[in-house]
Structure formats: structure tokens, C-alpha cells
Scaffold this motif. Structure first.
Motif, PDB file in Angstrom:
ATOM      1  N   ARG A  24       0.541  -1.157   0.133  1.00 44.01           N
ATOM      2  CA  ARG A  24       0.114   0.082  -0.089  1.00 44.01           C
ATOM      3  C   ARG A  24       0.703   0.976   0.115  1.00 44.01           C
ATOM      4  O   ARG A  24       0.429   2.164   0.132  1.00 44.01           O
ATOM      5  CB  ARG A  24      -1.046   0.129   1.007  1.00 44.01           C
ATOM      6  N   GLU A  25       2.279   1.081   0.489  1.00 50.71           N
ATOM      7  CA  GLU A  25       2.882   2.399   0.835  1.00 50.71           C
ATOM      8  C   GLU A  25       3.327   3.070  -0.727  1.00 50.71           C
ATOM      9  O   GLU A  25       3.405   3.829  -1.602  1.00 50.71           O
ATOM     10  CB  GLU A  25       4.143   2.102   1.785  1.00 50.71           C
ATOM     11  N   SER A  26       3.598   1.598  -1.184  1.00 48.05           N
ATOM     12  CA  SER A  26       4.117   1.989  -2.925  1.00 48.05           C
ATOM     13  C   SER A  26       2.831   2.705  -3.749  1.00 48.05           C
ATOM     14  O   SER A  26       2.586   3.698  -4.977  1.00 48.05           O
ATOM     15  CB  SER A  26       4.511   0.793  -3.938  1.00 48.05           C
ATOM     16  N   ALA A  27       2.297   1.900  -3.725  1.00 44.76           N
ATOM     17  CA  ALA A  27       0.213   2.605  -4.194  1.00 44.76           C
ATOM     18  C   ALA A  27      -0.421   3.463  -3.834  1.00 44.76           C
ATOM     19  O   ALA A  27      -0.338   4.794  -4.641  1.00 44.76           O
ATOM     20  CB  ALA A  27      -0.994   1.629  -3.791  1.00 44.76           C
ATOM     21  N   ALA A  28       0.327   4.295  -2.614  1.00 49.45           N
ATOM     22  CA  ALA A  28      -0.233   5.724  -1.942  1.00 49.45           C
ATOM     23  C   ALA A  28       1.099   6.473  -2.395  1.00 49.45           C
ATOM     24  O   ALA A  28       0.530   7.324  -2.922  1.00 49.45           O
ATOM     25  CB  ALA A  28       0.451   5.750  -0.869  1.00 49.45           C
ATOM     26  N   ARG A  29       2.799   6.113  -2.377  1.00 51.46           N
ATOM     27  CA  ARG A  29       2.874   7.196  -3.397  1.00 51.46           C
ATOM     28  C   ARG A  29       3.040   7.345  -5.208  1.00 51.46           C
ATOM     29  O   ARG A  29       2.710   8.475  -5.198  1.00 51.46           O
ATOM     30  CB  ARG A  29       4.680   6.515  -3.566  1.00 51.46           C
ATOM     31  N   ARG A  30       2.344   6.558  -5.671  1.00 48.89           N
ATOM     32  CA  ARG A  30       2.298   6.591  -6.608  1.00 48.89           C
ATOM     33  C   ARG A  30       1.238   7.380  -7.163  1.00 48.89           C
ATOM     34  O   ARG A  30       0.776   8.609  -7.869  1.00 48.89           O
ATOM     35  CB  ARG A  30       1.754   5.516  -7.260  1.00 48.89           C
ATOM     36  N   VAL A  31      -0.443   7.059  -6.321  1.00 44.09           N
ATOM     37  CA  VAL A  31      -1.228   8.113  -5.859  1.00 44.09           C
ATOM     38  C   VAL A  31      -1.235   9.296  -5.982  1.00 44.09           C
ATOM     39  O   VAL A  31      -1.285  10.256  -6.238  1.00 44.09           O
ATOM     40  CB  VAL A  31      -2.237   7.793  -4.968  1.00 44.09           C
ATOM     41  N   ALA A  32      -0.165  10.181  -4.896  1.00 43.63           N
ATOM     42  CA  ALA A  32       0.293  10.826  -4.889  1.00 43.63           C
ATOM     43  C   ALA A  32       1.084  12.186  -5.754  1.00 43.63           C
ATOM     44  O   ALA A  32       1.682  13.031  -5.697  1.00 43.63           O
ATOM     45  CB  ALA A  32       1.140  10.782  -3.247  1.00 43.63           C
ATOM     46  N   PHE A  33       1.758  11.034  -6.855  1.00 42.08           N
ATOM     47  CA  PHE A  33       2.519  11.716  -7.354  1.00 42.08           C
ATOM     48  C   PHE A  33       1.262  11.716  -8.538  1.00 42.08           C
ATOM     49  O   PHE A  33       1.833  12.730  -9.352  1.00 42.08           O
ATOM     50  CB  PHE A  33       3.636  10.270  -8.064  1.00 42.08           C
ATOM     51  N   LEU A  34       0.795  11.388  -8.873  1.00 39.70           N
ATOM     52  CA  LEU A  34      -0.189  11.735 -10.380  1.00 39.70           C
ATOM     53  C   LEU A  34      -1.207  12.517  -9.430  1.00 39.70           C
ATOM     54  O   LEU A  34      -2.061  13.098 -10.271  1.00 39.70           O
ATOM     55  CB  LEU A  34      -1.516  10.345  -9.907  1.00 39.70           C
ATOM     56  N   ASN A  35      -1.448  12.794  -8.779  1.00 41.47           N
ATOM     57  CA  ASN A  35      -2.180  14.258  -7.744  1.00 41.47           C
ATOM     58  C   ASN A  35      -1.222  15.389  -7.778  1.00 41.47           C
ATOM     59  O   ASN A  35      -1.827  16.609  -6.943  1.00 41.47           O
ATOM     60  CB  ASN A  35      -2.570  13.371  -6.221  1.00 41.47           C
ATOM     61  N   SER A  37       1.423  15.157  -5.966  1.00 38.06           N
ATOM     62  CA  SER A  37       1.814  15.804  -4.887  1.00 38.06           C
ATOM     63  C   SER A  37       3.552  16.208  -4.786  1.00 38.06           C
ATOM     64  O   SER A  37       3.843  15.355  -5.785  1.00 38.06           O
ATOM     65  CB  SER A  37       1.437  15.414  -3.673  1.00 38.06           C
ATOM     66  N   ASN A  38       4.190  17.363  -4.008  1.00 31.47           N
ATOM     67  CA  ASN A  38       5.830  16.792  -4.158  1.00 31.47           C
ATOM     68  C   ASN A  38       5.725  15.819  -2.884  1.00 31.47           C
ATOM     69  O   ASN A  38       7.376  16.624  -2.265  1.00 31.47           O
ATOM     70  CB  ASN A  38       6.590  18.504  -3.969  1.00 31.47           C
ATOM     71  N   ILE A  39       4.632  15.735  -1.811  1.00 27.05           N
ATOM     72  CA  ILE A  39       5.533  14.634  -1.192  1.00 27.05           C
ATOM     73  C   ILE A  39       6.452  13.886  -0.545  1.00 27.05           C
ATOM     74  O   ILE A  39       6.046  12.637  -1.589  1.00 27.05           O
ATOM     75  CB  ILE A  39       3.681  14.585   0.336  1.00 27.05           C
ATOM     76  N   SER A  40       7.206  13.977  -0.541  1.00 32.18           N
ATOM     77  CA  SER A  40       8.509  12.458  -0.134  1.00 32.18           C
ATOM     78  C   SER A  40       7.730  11.619   1.595  1.00 32.18           C
ATOM     79  O   SER A  40       7.914  12.130   2.127  1.00 32.18           O
ATOM     80  CB  SER A  40      10.350  13.129   0.090  1.00 32.18           C
ATOM     81  N   PHE A  41       7.554  10.708   0.515  1.00 31.35           N
ATOM     82  CA  PHE A  41       7.160   9.807   1.751  1.00 31.35           C
ATOM     83  C   PHE A  41       8.425   8.758   1.795  1.00 31.35           C
ATOM     84  O   PHE A  41       9.197   8.182   1.343  1.00 31.35           O
ATOM     85  CB  PHE A  41       6.482   8.561   0.861  1.00 31.35           C
TER      86      PHE A  41
END
Length: 43
Positions: A24-35, A37-41
Motif C-alpha cells: 500500500r505504501e507504493s500505491a500511496a506514493r503513486r497516487v500522491a504523484f498522480l495528484n 503532490s511533491n510530498i516525499s514518503f
């Protein structure tokens, strides 16, 4: 363990897959990127 699929629904309600992830962490990073976000996980 599982499979998380990232995607979106178009205006007609049809699902479009972007990518699949093994955690789920990888999926969350992809969702954030597509939206935009420049938040670093933490990895």
C-alpha cells in the motif's frame, strides 16, 4: 500481502488502471504523484 491497483474513473464511470503495486505504501506514493503532490514518503 496483497495487490493495490491505482487508477481513476472517467466521467462516464469507466475504471482506468494506471498501475499495480504489491504494497500500500507504493500505491500511496503513486497516487500522491498522480495528484501532483511533491510530498516525499519514507522508503
Amino acid at each position: 500481502m496483497g495487490l493495490w491497483t491505482v487508477g481513476f474513473f472517467d466521467p462516464d464511470g469507466k475504471w482506468h488502471t494506471d498501475s499495480d503495486h504489491g504494497d500500500r505504501e507504493s500505491a500511496a506514493r503513486r497516487v500522491a504523484f498522480l495528484n501532483g503532490s511533491n510530498i516525499s514518503f519514507a522508503e
